[in-house]
Design a protein around this motif. Structure first.
Motif, PDB file in Angstrom:
ATOM      1  N   ARG A 122       0.863  -1.174   0.000  1.00  0.00           N
ATOM      2  CA  ARG A 122       0.000   0.000   0.000  1.00  0.00           C
ATOM      3  C   ARG A 122       0.896   1.219   0.000  1.00  0.00           C
ATOM      4  NH1 ARG A 122      -2.809   2.680   5.156  1.00  0.00           N
ATOM      5  NH2 ARG A 122      -0.840   2.065   6.070  1.00  0.00           N
ATOM      6  N   TYR A 124       0.597   5.703   0.161  1.00  0.00           N
ATOM      7  CA  TYR A 124      -0.357   6.768   0.450  1.00  0.00           C
ATOM      8  C   TYR A 124       0.331   8.111   0.634  1.00  0.00           C
ATOM      9  CZ  TYR A 124       1.120   5.548   5.209  1.00  0.00           C
ATOM     10  OH  TYR A 124       1.866   5.273   6.321  1.00  0.00           O
ATOM     11  N   ILE A 150      -4.633   9.739   0.849  1.00  0.00           N
ATOM     12  CA  ILE A 150      -5.039   9.260  -0.462  1.00  0.00           C
ATOM     13  C   ILE A 150      -4.218   8.010  -0.711  1.00  0.00           C
ATOM     14  CG2 ILE A 150      -5.190   9.743  -2.936  1.00  0.00           C
ATOM     15  CD1 ILE A 150      -4.804  12.583  -0.490  1.00  0.00           C
ATOM     16  N   THR A 206      -3.269   3.995  -2.338  1.00  0.00           N
ATOM     17  CA  THR A 206      -3.182   3.118  -3.499  1.00  0.00           C
ATOM     18  C   THR A 206      -2.877   1.710  -3.008  1.00  0.00           C
ATOM     19  OG1 THR A 206      -2.399   4.896  -4.935  1.00  0.00           O
ATOM     20  CG2 THR A 206      -1.869   2.652  -5.625  1.00  0.00           C
ATOM     21  N   ILE A 243      -6.849  -0.588  -6.565  1.00  0.00           N
ATOM     22  CA  ILE A 243      -7.436   0.639  -6.033  1.00  0.00           C
ATOM     23  C   ILE A 243      -6.366   1.718  -6.075  1.00  0.00           C
ATOM     24  CG2 ILE A 243      -8.382   1.772  -3.999  1.00  0.00           C
ATOM     25  CD1 ILE A 243      -9.516  -0.964  -3.177  1.00  0.00           C
ATOM     26  N   ARG A 244      -6.747   2.852  -6.630  1.00  0.00           N
ATOM     27  CA  ARG A 244      -5.817   3.976  -6.739  1.00  0.00           C
ATOM     28  C   ARG A 244      -6.572   5.265  -6.434  1.00  0.00           C
ATOM     29  NH1 ARG A 244      -2.807   5.759 -12.278  1.00  0.00           N
ATOM     30  NH2 ARG A 244      -2.217   7.794 -11.544  1.00  0.00           N
ATOM     31  N   GLN A 252      -7.757   6.455  -3.426  1.00  0.00           N
ATOM     32  CA  GLN A 252      -8.880   6.347  -2.491  1.00  0.00           C
ATOM     33  C   GLN A 252      -8.701   7.335  -1.338  1.00  0.00           C
ATOM     34  OE1 GLN A 252      -9.573   2.720  -0.059  1.00  0.00           O
ATOM     35  NE2 GLN A 252     -11.518   2.694  -1.153  1.00  0.00           N
ATOM     36  N   HIS A 296      -9.434   9.079   2.300  1.00  0.00           N
ATOM     37  CA  HIS A 296      -9.842   8.742   3.668  1.00  0.00           C
ATOM     38  C   HIS A 296      -9.500   9.921   4.573  1.00  0.00           C
ATOM     39  CE1 HIS A 296      -8.861   6.868   7.726  1.00  0.00           C
ATOM     40  NE2 HIS A 296     -10.170   6.839   7.629  1.00  0.00           N
ATOM     41  N   TRP A 298     -15.253   9.123   4.021  1.00  0.00           N
ATOM     42  CA  TRP A 298     -14.791   8.653   2.725  1.00  0.00           C
ATOM     43  C   TRP A 298     -15.666   9.207   1.623  1.00  0.00           C
ATOM     44  CZ3 TRP A 298     -16.045   5.495   6.819  1.00  0.00           C
ATOM     45  CH2 TRP A 298     -14.988   4.830   7.445  1.00  0.00           C
ATOM     46  N   ASP A 330     -17.947   6.757  -3.649  1.00  0.00           N
ATOM     47  CA  ASP A 330     -17.578   5.720  -4.613  1.00  0.00           C
ATOM     48  C   ASP A 330     -16.274   6.128  -5.309  1.00  0.00           C
ATOM     49  OD1 ASP A 330     -18.323   7.680  -6.554  1.00  0.00           O
ATOM     50  OD2 ASP A 330     -20.334   6.852  -6.713  1.00  0.00           O
ATOM     51  N   ARG A 331     -15.795   5.272  -6.193  1.00  0.00           N
ATOM     52  CA  ARG A 331     -14.532   5.533  -6.896  1.00  0.00           C
ATOM     53  C   ARG A 331     -14.612   6.773  -7.782  1.00  0.00           C
ATOM     54  NH1 ARG A 331     -11.504  -0.059  -8.609  1.00  0.00           N
ATOM     55  NH2 ARG A 331     -11.507  -0.978  -6.538  1.00  0.00           N
ATOM     56  N   ASP A 341     -14.027   9.635  -5.541  1.00  0.00           N
ATOM     57  CA  ASP A 341     -12.596   9.661  -5.209  1.00  0.00           C
ATOM     58  C   ASP A 341     -11.825  10.381  -6.309  1.00  0.00           C
ATOM     59  OD1 ASP A 341     -12.291   8.316  -2.701  1.00  0.00           O
ATOM     60  OD2 ASP A 341     -12.362   6.361  -3.681  1.00  0.00           O
TER      61      ASP A 341
END
Length: 162
Positions: A40, A42, A62, A64, A70-71, A73, A75, A107, A110-111, A114
């Motif tokens: 991961r 970030y 943010i 990955t 997932i890239r 994302q 939080h 969050w 959804d993607r 993001d």
């Protein structure tokens, strides 16, 4: 020698459960890290100091996760515990986003959201996240976005090299 700007970000990264982390760089008020064991990567930052009481140590990140594909994302760990039905609003430049969350976290929905938030962060100078806390009071965490785009890029490249 540890630079003064790096120390708070290093402490933030170390406040999570102990894991080996690679420092990918500090970019103004943002930093990038890689957790090779997950893997991961970030970008992460703390909000501006507010002087008011807080329930948590807030941050924006943010992330990955290459294995999960997932890239970017988003939080947020907010400074206060959220109300049971919080209204969470993120303002990035002139864009507004309604986030989801619970406890002390928020969050994107959804993607697609993001991606829109990340795009807005790349061109804005600051962002704020406002919500209703468990005592039914509105609060706001404020972030300087100087260095955010570079930190996000460093995190993306850091995981691409794995």
């Amino acid at each position: 020698m540890i630079r003064a700007a790096f120390l708070p970000l290093a402490l933030l990264a170390l406040s999570a459960p102990v894991q080996a982390r690679d420092d990918l760089g500090v970019f103004s008020s943002w930093a990038a890290f890689r957790d090779p064991g997950v893997p991961r990567c970030y970008a992460i930052a703390r909000p501006a100091a507010s002087g008011r009481s807080a329930d948590y140590r807030p941050f924006a990140s943010i992330g990955t996760w290459p294995k999960r594909q997932i890239r970017g994302q988003i939080h947020f760990r907010l400074s206060r515990k959220l109300a049971s039905s919080p209204r969470i609003t993120l303002a990035v430049g002139d864009r507004r986003f309604s986030l989801v969350g619970g406890g002390g976290d928020a969050w994107a929905r959804d993607r697609r959201m993001d991606a829109a938030i990340v795009a807005a962060m790349r061109s804005a100078g600051r962002m704020t996240i406002s919500a209703t806390d468990s005592r039914n009071r509105r609060f706001t965490d404020r972030y300087d976005l100087t260095g955010a785009a570079t930190a996000m890029d460093a995190a993306t490249v850091g995981c691409a090299r794995r």
